[in-house]
Design a protein around this motif. Structure first.
Motif, PDB file in Angstrom:
ATOM      1  N   PRO A  56       9.024  80.432  51.793  1.00 20.62           N
ATOM      2  CA  PRO A  56       9.781  80.336  53.042  1.00 20.62           C
ATOM      3  C   PRO A  56       9.065  80.992  54.207  1.00 20.62           C
ATOM      4  O   PRO A  56       8.626  82.139  54.117  1.00 20.62           O
ATOM      5  N   ASP A  57       8.941  80.234  55.314  1.00 17.15           N
ATOM      6  CA  ASP A  57       8.275  80.755  56.509  1.00 17.15           C
ATOM      7  C   ASP A  57       9.009  80.378  57.792  1.00 17.15           C
ATOM      8  O   ASP A  57       8.503  80.590  58.891  1.00 17.15           O
ATOM      9  N   GLY A  58      10.216  79.801  57.640  1.00 13.29           N
ATOM     10  CA  GLY A  58      10.975  79.416  58.820  1.00 13.29           C
ATOM     11  C   GLY A  58      10.612  78.052  59.362  1.00 13.29           C
ATOM     12  O   GLY A  58      11.151  77.637  60.393  1.00 13.29           O
ATOM     13  N   VAL A  59       9.733  77.328  58.671  1.00 11.13           N
ATOM     14  CA  VAL A  59       9.300  75.999  59.125  1.00 11.13           C
ATOM     15  C   VAL A  59       9.488  75.008  57.976  1.00 11.13           C
ATOM     16  O   VAL A  59       8.612  74.889  57.107  1.00 11.13           O
ATOM     17  N   PRO A  60      10.601  74.296  57.932  1.00  5.29           N
ATOM     18  CA  PRO A  60      10.792  73.289  56.882  1.00  5.29           C
ATOM     19  C   PRO A  60       9.899  72.084  57.140  1.00  5.29           C
ATOM     20  O   PRO A  60       9.326  71.956  58.227  1.00  5.29           O
ATOM     21  N   PRO A  61       9.746  71.198  56.188  1.00  2.54           N
ATOM     22  CA  PRO A  61       9.005  69.961  56.443  1.00  2.54           C
ATOM     23  C   PRO A  61       9.636  69.188  57.602  1.00  2.54           C
ATOM     24  O   PRO A  61      10.845  68.978  57.625  1.00  2.54           O
ATOM     25  N   LEU A  62       8.827  68.799  58.557  1.00  2.00           N
ATOM     26  CA  LEU A  62       9.312  68.137  59.763  1.00  2.00           C
ATOM     27  C   LEU A  62       8.752  66.720  59.820  1.00  2.00           C
ATOM     28  O   LEU A  62       7.588  66.502  59.502  1.00  2.00           O
ATOM     29  N   VAL A  63       9.584  65.786  60.259  1.00  2.00           N
ATOM     30  CA  VAL A  63       9.170  64.381  60.331  1.00  2.00           C
ATOM     31  C   VAL A  63       8.963  63.950  61.776  1.00  2.00           C
ATOM     32  O   VAL A  63       7.856  63.617  62.191  1.00  2.00           O
ATOM     33  N   ASP A  64      10.022  63.991  62.567  1.00  3.58           N
ATOM     34  CA  ASP A  64       9.951  63.507  63.953  1.00  3.58           C
ATOM     35  C   ASP A  64       9.916  64.635  64.973  1.00  3.58           C
ATOM     36  O   ASP A  64      10.113  64.407  66.167  1.00  3.58           O
ATOM     37  N   ILE A  65       9.711  65.869  64.503  1.00  2.33           N
ATOM     38  CA  ILE A  65       9.666  67.030  65.390  1.00  2.33           C
ATOM     39  C   ILE A  65       8.256  67.607  65.345  1.00  2.33           C
ATOM     40  O   ILE A  65       7.741  67.880  64.256  1.00  2.33           O
ATOM     41  N   PRO A  66       7.611  67.791  66.486  1.00  2.00           N
ATOM     42  CA  PRO A  66       6.259  68.373  66.489  1.00  2.00           C
ATOM     43  C   PRO A  66       6.257  69.772  65.870  1.00  2.00           C
ATOM     44  O   PRO A  66       6.992  70.660  66.314  1.00  2.00           O
ATOM     45  N   ARG A  67       5.447  69.962  64.856  1.00  3.59           N
ATOM     46  CA  ARG A  67       5.396  71.242  64.149  1.00  3.59           C
ATOM     47  C   ARG A  67       4.989  72.382  65.086  1.00  3.59           C
ATOM     48  O   ARG A  67       5.571  73.472  65.031  1.00  3.59           O
ATOM     49  N   ARG A  68       4.024  72.136  65.968  1.00  6.09           N
ATOM     50  CA  ARG A  68       3.566  73.184  66.879  1.00  6.09           C
ATOM     51  C   ARG A  68       4.696  73.626  67.812  1.00  6.09           C
ATOM     52  O   ARG A  68       4.851  74.825  68.078  1.00  6.09           O
ATOM     53  N   ARG A  69       5.465  72.667  68.284  1.00  2.39           N
ATOM     54  CA  ARG A  69       6.582  73.010  69.176  1.00  2.39           C
ATOM     55  C   ARG A  69       7.616  73.856  68.428  1.00  2.39           C
ATOM     56  O   ARG A  69       8.131  74.841  68.960  1.00  2.39           O
ATOM     57  N   TRP A  70       7.925  73.460  67.191  1.00  2.79           N
ATOM     58  CA  TRP A  70       8.885  74.209  66.388  1.00  2.79           C
ATOM     59  C   TRP A  70       8.419  75.652  66.226  1.00  2.79           C
ATOM     60  O   TRP A  70       9.183  76.595  66.478  1.00  2.79           O
ATOM     61  N   ILE A  71       7.174  75.836  65.802  1.00  2.00           N
ATOM     62  CA  ILE A  71       6.653  77.178  65.554  1.00  2.00           C
ATOM     63  C   ILE A  71       6.658  78.017  66.831  1.00  2.00           C
ATOM     64  O   ILE A  71       7.072  79.181  66.828  1.00  2.00           O
ATOM     65  N   GLN A  72       6.239  77.413  67.930  1.00  2.00           N
ATOM     66  CA  GLN A  72       6.177  78.148  69.190  1.00  2.00           C
ATOM     67  C   GLN A  72       7.552  78.595  69.653  1.00  2.00           C
ATOM     68  O   GLN A  72       7.756  79.772  70.006  1.00  2.00           O
ATOM     69  N   PHE A  96      10.459  78.815  67.968  1.00  2.00           N
ATOM     70  CA  PHE A  96      11.115  79.736  67.040  1.00  2.00           C
ATOM     71  C   PHE A  96      10.464  81.116  67.085  1.00  2.00           C
ATOM     72  O   PHE A  96      11.153  82.138  67.018  1.00  2.00           O
ATOM     73  N   GLN A  97       9.139  81.163  67.196  1.00  2.00           N
ATOM     74  CA  GLN A  97       8.452  82.454  67.244  1.00  2.00           C
ATOM     75  C   GLN A  97       8.849  83.237  68.489  1.00  2.00           C
ATOM     76  O   GLN A  97       9.092  84.451  68.424  1.00  2.00           O
ATOM     77  N   GLN A  98       8.925  82.557  69.630  1.00  2.00           N
ATOM     78  CA  GLN A  98       9.311  83.231  70.862  1.00  2.00           C
ATOM     79  C   GLN A  98      10.735  83.768  70.774  1.00  2.00           C
ATOM     80  O   GLN A  98      11.019  84.901  71.192  1.00  2.00           O
ATOM     81  N   ALA A  99      11.639  82.965  70.219  1.00  2.00           N
ATOM     82  CA  ALA A  99      13.031  83.398  70.089  1.00  2.00           C
ATOM     83  C   ALA A  99      13.141  84.560  69.104  1.00  2.00           C
ATOM     84  O   ALA A  99      13.887  85.529  69.336  1.00  2.00           O
ATOM     85  N   TYR A 100      12.407  84.474  68.017  1.00  2.00           N
ATOM     86  CA  TYR A 100      12.407  85.545  67.015  1.00  2.00           C
ATOM     87  C   TYR A 100      11.887  86.845  67.621  1.00  2.00           C
ATOM     88  O   TYR A 100      12.478  87.919  67.432  1.00  2.00           O
ATOM     89  N   ASP A 101      10.807  86.749  68.369  1.00  2.00           N
ATOM     90  CA  ASP A 101      10.227  87.940  68.999  1.00  2.00           C
ATOM     91  C   ASP A 101      11.205  88.574  69.986  1.00  2.00           C
ATOM     92  O   ASP A 101      11.272  89.814  70.089  1.00  2.00           O
ATOM     93  N   ARG A 102      11.958  87.745  70.709  1.00  2.00           N
ATOM     94  CA  ARG A 102      12.944  88.287  71.654  1.00  2.00           C
ATOM     95  C   ARG A 102      14.015  89.085  70.913  1.00  2.00           C
ATOM     96  O   ARG A 102      14.429  90.161  71.374  1.00  2.00           O
ATOM     97  N   LEU A 103      14.454  88.571  69.788  1.00  2.00           N
ATOM     98  CA  LEU A 103      15.492  89.277  69.037  1.00  2.00           C
ATOM     99  C   LEU A 103      14.941  90.567  68.432  1.00  2.00           C
ATOM    100  O   LEU A 103      15.614  91.607  68.462  1.00  2.00           O
ATOM    101  N   VAL A 104      13.737  90.504  67.903  1.00  2.00           N
ATOM    102  CA  VAL A 104      13.113  91.694  67.325  1.00  2.00           C
ATOM    103  C   VAL A 104      12.946  92.792  68.375  1.00  2.00           C
ATOM    104  O   VAL A 104      13.111  93.987  68.085  1.00  2.00           O
ATOM    105  N   ALA A 105      12.647  92.404  69.591  1.00  2.00           N
ATOM    106  CA  ALA A 105      12.413  93.377  70.666  1.00  2.00           C
ATOM    107  C   ALA A 105      13.699  94.008  71.176  1.00  2.00           C
ATOM    108  O   ALA A 105      13.648  94.982  71.947  1.00  2.00           O
ATOM    109  N   THR A 106      14.846  93.497  70.773  1.00  2.00           N
ATOM    110  CA  THR A 106      16.128  94.022  71.242  1.00  2.00           C
ATOM    111  C   THR A 106      16.703  94.982  70.209  1.00  2.00           C
ATOM    112  O   THR A 106      16.960  94.580  69.069  1.00  2.00           O
TER     113      THR A 106
END
Length: 264
Positions: free
Chosen positions: A169-185, A187-197
């Motif tokens: 598990p890494d927070g990125v399930p198999p994606l079909v019609d969703i750009p993987r790079r966009r998903w990672i970017q 989610f990572q930004q949102a995760y970092d915001r929560l961690v910083a709070t």
């Protein structure tokens, strides 16, 4: 006449349909499924039948299961898999049900000192890679009684199962019609915001437990997608948009958001 082996194989691909009376009863008891449109309810019914045919349920520590409760669990487990289809149920075979919270033994390795310590952790759900789905029946029941409070243990653990379809598990399930790079970017930004709070200053509807890892973040926001999509959209609109593309429209859409008060 076909033998037991053939009948078992056929059941995996052509599962017996769920009886009308049982389906109506379970639909009445599952608010998330009840709010689906008729077409998606039919898809859920078929996928739930497949789930029941492929997964073996084990009631442990005195838990009591009947066809009704097995179906209620299957329905909630299949909701996150609805848009992905039956192939997303692959790779594991068992559902373990405890009557309530259960303990698991964990080892912790301190990278700084090299010391390994062991201890028990209390859980209400777990998903093992290529292993069982483990659930507390008491918490499954609580989620059915309080479907709009931001929590759902079955959805949470099934998000992990989907995440693990392509490895750990890494927070990125198999994606079909969703750009993987966009998903990672996003989610990572949102995760970092929560961690910083700091937890004591966090007014986000996203439970701070999500900061445990990227995989936990994905599972926690998946719960919100199904129960509090309006609050998730206000907190992290890009994440909410990606989850809607991945899971489909939330059955909670159109409901007024309620306060989130249940502690994890």
């Amino acid at each position: 006449m076909p033998g037991p082996w053939w009948q078992s194989l056929r059941a995996r691909f052509e599962p017996a349909p769920i009886a009308d009376r049982l389906w109506r009863r379970a639909l009445a008891g599952c608010p998330l499924a009840r709010r689906l449109d008729p077409e998606r309810q039919l898809q859920l019914r078929r996928l739930s039948a497949l789930f029941l045919a492929r997964k073996r349920f084990h009631a442990l520590a005195g838990a009591v299961l009947d066809d009704y409760w097995r179906l209620l669990i299957a329905m909630q487990a299949c909701l996150p898999a609805l848009q992905q289809g039956g192939a997303s149920l692959r790779g594991w075979h068992e559902v373990l049900i405890y009557p309530g919270e259960f303990k698991v033994r964990r080892s912790h390795h301190d990278d700084r000192t090299g010391v390994v310590t062991e201890g028990d952790e209390v859980r209400i759900g777990e998903a093992w890679e290529r292993g069982p789905l483990v659930l507390s029946l008491a918490d499954v029941q609580l989620d059915l009684e309080q479907p709009w409070d931001g929590y759902n243990v079955v959805v949470h653990e099934m998000a992990h199962k989907l995440d693990m379809l392509d490895g750990p598990p890494d927070g990125v399930p198999p994606l079909v019609d969703i750009p993987r790079r966009r998903w990672i970017q996003q989610f990572q930004q949102a995760y970092d915001r929560l961690v910083a709070t700091p937890p004591d200053r966090c007014n986000s509807p996203i439970d701070h437990y999500a900061t445990e890892s990227a995989a936990e973040y994905f599972a926690v926001v998946s719960e919100l997608h199904y129960s509090q999509p309006v609050l998730l959209r206000e907190a992290e609109p890009a994440v909410a948009e990606l989850l809607e593309a991945y899971y489909g429209r939330s059955p909670a859409e159109g409901r007024e958001p309620v306060g989130f008060c249940r502690a994890r």
